[in-house]
Design an enzyme around this catalytic site. Structure first.
Site, PDB file in Angstrom:
ATOM      1  N   HIS A 128       0.815  -1.217   0.000  1.00 19.80           N
ATOM      2  CA  HIS A 128       0.000   0.000   0.000  1.00 19.80           C
ATOM      3  C   HIS A 128       0.844   1.260   0.000  1.00 19.80           C
ATOM      4  O   HIS A 128       1.901   1.346   0.620  1.00 19.80           O
ATOM      5  CB  HIS A 128      -1.047  -0.013   1.122  1.00 19.80           C
ATOM      6  CG  HIS A 128      -0.516   0.074   2.513  1.00 19.80           C
ATOM      7  ND1 HIS A 128      -0.202   1.274   3.115  1.00 19.80           N
ATOM      8  CD2 HIS A 128      -0.265  -0.891   3.434  1.00 19.80           C
ATOM      9  CE1 HIS A 128       0.206   1.032   4.349  1.00 19.80           C
ATOM     10  NE2 HIS A 128       0.193  -0.258   4.559  1.00 19.80           N
ATOM     11  N   GLU A 146      -5.167   2.147   2.414  1.00 17.98           N
ATOM     12  CA  GLU A 146      -5.183   0.892   3.186  1.00 17.98           C
ATOM     13  C   GLU A 146      -5.408   1.174   4.659  1.00 17.98           C
ATOM     14  O   GLU A 146      -6.137   0.467   5.350  1.00 17.98           O
ATOM     15  CB  GLU A 146      -3.868   0.145   2.999  1.00 17.98           C
ATOM     16  CG  GLU A 146      -3.839  -1.245   3.641  1.00 17.98           C
ATOM     17  CD  GLU A 146      -3.418  -1.234   5.115  1.00 17.98           C
ATOM     18  OE1 GLU A 146      -2.938  -0.188   5.591  1.00 17.98           O
ATOM     19  OE2 GLU A 146      -3.608  -2.248   5.800  1.00 17.98           O
ATOM     20  N   GLU A 147      -4.808   2.230   5.160  1.00 17.00           N
ATOM     21  CA  GLU A 147      -4.807   2.502   6.605  1.00 17.00           C
ATOM     22  C   GLU A 147      -6.169   2.898   7.158  1.00 17.00           C
ATOM     23  O   GLU A 147      -6.363   2.951   8.375  1.00 17.00           O
ATOM     24  CB  GLU A 147      -3.797   3.622   6.926  1.00 17.00           C
ATOM     25  CG  GLU A 147      -2.373   3.302   6.547  1.00 17.00           C
ATOM     26  CD  GLU A 147      -1.690   2.290   7.469  1.00 17.00           C
ATOM     27  OE1 GLU A 147      -2.375   1.701   8.338  1.00 17.00           O
ATOM     28  OE2 GLU A 147      -0.483   2.062   7.313  1.00 17.00           O
ATOM     29  N   ASP A 190       5.899   0.898   6.918  1.00 18.52           N
ATOM     30  CA  ASP A 190       4.465   0.718   6.660  1.00 18.52           C
ATOM     31  C   ASP A 190       3.940   1.811   5.730  1.00 18.52           C
ATOM     32  O   ASP A 190       3.445   2.847   6.209  1.00 18.52           O
ATOM     33  CB  ASP A 190       3.705   0.729   7.996  1.00 18.52           C
ATOM     34  CG  ASP A 190       2.258   0.334   7.831  1.00 18.52           C
ATOM     35  OD1 ASP A 190       1.489   0.575   8.778  1.00 18.52           O
ATOM     36  OD2 ASP A 190       1.884  -0.203   6.767  1.00 18.52           O
ATOM     37  N   ASP A 247       3.177  -5.985   3.019  1.00 19.00           N
ATOM     38  CA  ASP A 247       2.931  -4.847   3.903  1.00 19.00           C
ATOM     39  C   ASP A 247       3.853  -4.997   5.105  1.00 19.00           C
ATOM     40  O   ASP A 247       3.646  -5.856   5.961  1.00 19.00           O
ATOM     41  CB  ASP A 247       1.466  -4.822   4.351  1.00 19.00           C
ATOM     42  CG  ASP A 247       1.126  -3.583   5.160  1.00 19.00           C
ATOM     43  OD1 ASP A 247      -0.056  -3.412   5.520  1.00 19.00           O
ATOM     44  OD2 ASP A 247       2.053  -2.777   5.445  1.00 19.00           O
ATOM     45  N   HIS A 280       2.751   4.032  12.086  1.00 20.64           N
ATOM     46  CA  HIS A 280       1.636   4.963  12.335  1.00 20.64           C
ATOM     47  C   HIS A 280       2.047   6.161  13.188  1.00 20.64           C
ATOM     48  O   HIS A 280       1.210   6.809  13.817  1.00 20.64           O
ATOM     49  CB  HIS A 280       0.443   4.233  12.962  1.00 20.64           C
ATOM     50  CG  HIS A 280      -0.015   3.044  12.192  1.00 20.64           C
ATOM     51  ND1 HIS A 280      -0.778   2.038  12.735  1.00 20.64           N
ATOM     52  CD2 HIS A 280       0.200   2.687  10.904  1.00 20.64           C
ATOM     53  CE1 HIS A 280      -1.024   1.118  11.835  1.00 20.64           C
ATOM     54  NE2 HIS A 280      -0.434   1.485  10.705  1.00 20.64           N
TER      55      HIS A 280
HETATM   56  N1  LIG Z   1      -2.142  -3.433  11.161  1.00 19.63           N
HETATM   57  C1  LIG Z   1      -1.358  -3.491   9.974  1.00 19.63           C
HETATM   58  C2  LIG Z   1       0.056  -3.887  10.212  1.00 19.63           C
HETATM   59  C3  LIG Z   1       0.156  -5.134  10.971  1.00 19.63           C
HETATM   60  C4  LIG Z   1      -0.144  -6.344  10.363  1.00 19.63           C
HETATM   61  C5  LIG Z   1      -0.016  -7.524  11.084  1.00 19.63           C
HETATM   62  C6  LIG Z   1       0.413  -7.465  12.385  1.00 19.63           C
HETATM   63  I1  LIG Z   1       0.595  -9.191  13.466  1.00 19.63           I
HETATM   64  C7  LIG Z   1       0.697  -6.258  13.020  1.00 19.63           C
HETATM   65  C8  LIG Z   1       0.569  -5.073  12.294  1.00 19.63           C
HETATM   66  C9  LIG Z   1      -1.260  -2.148   9.333  1.00 19.63           C
HETATM   67  O1  LIG Z   1      -1.144  -1.138   9.972  1.00 19.63           O
HETATM   68  N2  LIG Z   1      -1.266  -2.169   8.001  1.00 19.63           N
HETATM   69  O2  LIG Z   1      -1.114  -0.965   7.363  1.00 19.63           O
HETATM   70 ZN   LIG Z   2       0.541  -1.413   6.193  1.00 19.90          ZN
HETATM   71 ZN   LIG Z   3      -0.403   0.470   8.889  1.00 20.42          ZN
END
Ligand SMILES: N[C@H](Cc1ccc(I)cc1)C(=O)NO
Ligand SMILES: [Zn+2]
Ligand SMILES: [Zn+2]
Length: 291
Positions: free
Chosen positions: A97, A151-152, A117, A179, A256
């Site tokens: 993303h 995506e977020e 991320d 991701d 984040h």
């Molecule tokens: N929550 C997801 C990232 C994410 C995915 C799996 C795990 I375990 C922990 C964190 C995210 O922020 N994607 O953008």
């Molecule tokens: Zn992500």
């Molecule tokens: Zn994220």
């Protein structure tokens, strides 16, 4: 049935993949103030990536770079397509993303570098695209490289794309989601997530790693929720996999926030290179299958 039989093609290409290229793309994407789906910098990042992929496409007539416009927000997703030769109706997708988020500030000027991320995932798949094009690789199936918007904020870009592909009856034979690929928080190298994914394809991915990256250690885990864009494809019945950087709870602690920086992953992309190499093996092994 997932046959692994492209060693003579894949192995030389793996050797050409470089962590430094991945790192540069992470830096370039992180330099946007944010890539939030509703800001001008979020839009600009989409336009930048389209141009970057267009440059890499090097004018090849079987490659198109497009932006997927989303009706209810500004940031566009970016899709690169390498048209298949004699099995073009079957499609293989690798995605990550494009957007980033700072959960404490989602304003126009908020700082959200999103290095891990998910600049890391977009950079990993960009290196796959670069090497395939540089070697004039021509897949039998159609290959698609996707950088999803929004995506977020609920997997919204991939949801619109997956839904439109399903509505069009597109024959997507497999999807890989990258991701977060660059923070090595756990003992194993690659963690294959087993919820909201396809178990047969997950086994194939594990076998690809054993075949092409035999020094790497593979783990499995579960998110417990729809944790990235693979879930959008899974929801429409497509086979999706999500290889991830770490075990649950051991992933990048800076995501984040304004501190999700390349520096906070050690100013190197060695972990991401593993995912890029896995991604190339995935695209070539699936892309080389005939009708
Ligand atoms: N929550 C997801 C990232 C994410 C995915 C799996 C795990 I375990 C922990 C964190 C995210 O922020 N994607 O953008
Ligand atoms: Zn992500
Ligand atoms: Zn994220």
């Amino acid at each position: 049935s997932y046959v692994i039989d492209q060693q003579s093609t894949v192995n030389p290409l793996l050797a050409q993949m470089q962590a430094s290229n991945i790192g540069q793309t992470i830096v370039d994407l992180s330099n946007f103030q944010n890539r939030y789906y509703q800001t001008s910098s979020g839009q600009n990042a989409s336009d930048w990536l389209k141009q970057r992929w267009t440059t890499l496409a090097n004018g090849r007539s079987d490659i198109t770079i497009e932006q997927f416009t989303h009706a209810s927000w500004k940031q566009k997703s970016v899709i690169a397509t390498i048209q298949g030769t004699d099995n073009a109706s079957e499609v293989v997708v690798i995605g990550g993303h494009l957007d980033s988020i700072n959960l404490s500030n989602t304003g126009e000027t908020a700082r959200a570098p999103g290095a891990d991320d998910d600049a890391s995932g977009v950079a990993s798949l960009t290196e796959v695209f670069r090497v395939l094009v540089a070697n004039n690789y021509k897949p039998r199936r159609t290959l698609k490289f996707m950088a999803y918007a929004a995506e977020e904020v609920g997997l919204r870009g991939s949801k619109e794309i997956a839904n439109s592909y399903a509505a069009a009856g597109a024959n997507v034979v497999g999807v890989m989601q990258l991701d977060m690929t660059n923070y090595k928080g756990s003992a194993n190298d690659i963690y294959i997530y087993t919820d909201y994914t396809d178990s047969a394809q997950n086994t194939f991915v594990s076998n690809l790693i054993a075949t092409y990256l035999p020094t790497l250690k593979v783990g499995t885990d579960q998110c417990g929720y729809a944790c990235s864009d693979h879930a959008s494809w899974n929801a429409k019945g497509y086979a999706a996999s999500m290889p991830f950087e770490a075990a649950m709870g051991q992933d990048d602690p800076y995501i984040h926030t304004a501190n999700d920086t390349y520096a906070n992953t050690g100013n190197q992309a060695d972990h991401a290179l593993k995912f890029a190499r896995m991604g190339l093996a995935y695209m070539v092994e699936l892309g080389s299958d005939g009708p």
